[in-house]
Design a protein around this motif. Structure first.
Motif: not given
Length: 480
Positions: A338-343, A386-388, A397-398
């Motif tokens: 999911q983080l990659l989609g945002g970055l 951060s949790y998902i 970390v976040f």
């Protein structure tokens, strides 16, 4: 009584009233109380112990208080029967989820403030001598080019902006998401860069009088174009708020030049002004209808009020954390997917076929499928992002990364470079939206303006330099 004392009395008074009226089990009550105590300690540090101006922490406190404390307590108090109670996103009230959500929030806040306090002196000391100024000699020419580009964008986008004026809030735009992002978050923000540079030039100690008249004319023109692009009838409040506050900070910084001023301003604005503004920016009426009958806004306020606004999707952050926990329990963690989609939001889906949808949409679809909800364009706070992605590791970390980013933005805020200074303040005001989420929208909605305001003028300046060098070399060759 000074402003700091008045704020603390109001803050503690509102908090006390919230907990007096919180009708819930002792476990739920205590989980909110612990979260409130952690946030109160962050507030005390910010007001009494923090050295230097940090509007970022003000935004962090206001977001946490309103979206993760006041709003969910008001929503829980509105429930008549806890056995069938549901939040505005249709997610059911569950004591265990409420408690777990407050635990995640408290851990996130504790780690964030400790990382902020730990890294702030180290990062600021290492970069305290890094001072970057605009190239004053090229400033008038840079402003001129930005004005020309802004006028060009005005004519090219005229029909699009007119369409946005007439489009009701409920009607989906027929413009693609990527095209909208480029227009609204990049090209339409370029006049803002021009306004900043004009003001920077006017504030110079030594100003060429002949240039000054032109720069004042350019400034007025750029402001008119900026307000044509950015107004309540073409933009949502998450874009207008940071922009208009930046203009205030640019022109008259004394209004918001201390922690207590910024915290008080944001706190009271978000309680009263924010819900009222939402009635305009999220109104189903068109600009023409509101212009012909302004009483439409008053009619929308009847039977609602400021407190009732908490019980809407505008304040769904807390319940969406719970919904994300529920999603993880069913489908597991995304492990950074999911983080990659945002970055990498800028990569079109036609190229990246398996590009993840925003977390707000993913959780929204989960609510539709499992709980009968009817809307998937939801917020998703940075805590649940951060949790998902990484579970408890993400919760650790976040907030550390967020603290480090904020500290670097403090460096920008202290810079003599007006573009960096104002965009740092813009980030502070935008932080509320970034924390509310989802990350894909919050991140992309800042990167676009950042590129337009800081890096496009830098590119223009670089091109001017190269052309001047080229011209000088050509003249030298001719003379030889």
């Amino acid at each position: 009584m000074n402003l700091r004392g008045f704020f603390l009395i109001v803050y503690m008074g509102i908090t006390t009233l919230m907990f007096i009226n919180l009708d819930a089990s002792i476990s739920v009550w205590m989980s909110f109380l612990f979260s409130a105590i952690v946030l109160f300690m962050v507030t005390i540090y910010h007001l009494f112990y923090e050295k230097g101006y940090s509007p970022f922490l003000s935004s962090y406190i206001v977001f946490s208080f309103l979206f993760l404390l006041a709003a969910p307590i008001a929503q829980i108090n509105s429930f008549e029967n806890f056995e069938v109670a549901r939040f505005a996103n249709y997610f059911p009230f569950r004591e265990s989820t409420i408690i777990y959500t407050n635990i995640l929030i408290s851990i996130f806040n504790v780690i964030f403030i400790n990382a902020y306090i730990l890294f702030k002196p180290k990062i600021l000391n290492n970069s305290k001598n890094q001072i970057v100024k605009e190239n004053e000699a090229l400033l008038p020419l840079t402003i001129t080019i930005i004005l020309i580009l802004s006028v060009v964008f005005f004519f090219i986008s005229y029909n699009y902006v007119v369409y946005e004026f007439s489009r009701p809030g409920w009607l989906k735009s027929d413009t693609s998401v990527m095209a909208t992002l480029i227009w609204k978050k990049v090209l339409f923000m370029l006049p803002f860069a021009g306004v900043i540079l004009c003001y920077s030039y006017i504030n110079k100690r030594t100003v060429n009088k002949s240039n000054l008249i032109n720069i004042i004319f350019f400034l007025v023109t750029l402001i008119i174009i900026l307000f044509w692009f950015k107004n309540p009838f073409t933009e949502k409040r998450n874009a207008l708020g940071p922009l208009f506050l930046c203009l205030i900070f640019l022109i008259y910084p004394k209004i918001l030049n201390s922690n207590i001023k910024t915290l008080s301003f944001l706190f009271f604005s978000m309680i009263i002004v924010f819900p009222i503004l939402a009635m305009i920016t999220h109104s189903d009426a068109t600009f023409a209808e509101i212009y012909n009958r302004p009483s439409i806004i008053i009619d929308q306020m009847k039977g609602g009020g400021v407190i009732e606004a908490f019980n809407t999707l505008n304040y769904d952050a807390f319940s969406n954390i719970g919904a994300t926990i529920d999603y993880v329990n069913k489908y597991g963690f995304s492990y950074g997917y999911q983080l990659l989609g945002g970055l990498f939001f800028f990569i079109p889906r036609i190229i990246w076929v398996n590009k993840p949808f925003s977390t707000g949409q993913v959780v929204g679809e989960h609510l539709i499928n499992d709980y009968g909800f009817n809307f998937s364009n939801l917020s998703n706070p940075l805590i649940s992002e951060s949790y998902i992605n990484f579970g408890f590791i993400g919760i650790i970390v976040f907030p550390i990364i967020l603290a480090i980013v904020i500290i670097h933005m403090i460096n920008w805020l202290r810079s003599d470079n007006y573009l960096k200074k104002i965009m740092a303040f813009y980030f502070a005001m935008h932080l509320i939206f970034l924390l509310r989420g989802d990350f894909t929208n919050g991140f992309s909605y800042f990167i676009g303006p950042l590129f337009a305001v800081v890096y496009i003028p830098k590119m223009i300046e670089r091109i001017i330099k190269e052309l001047l060098i080229y011209s000088k070399n050509e003249i030298t060759k001719i003379n030889k």
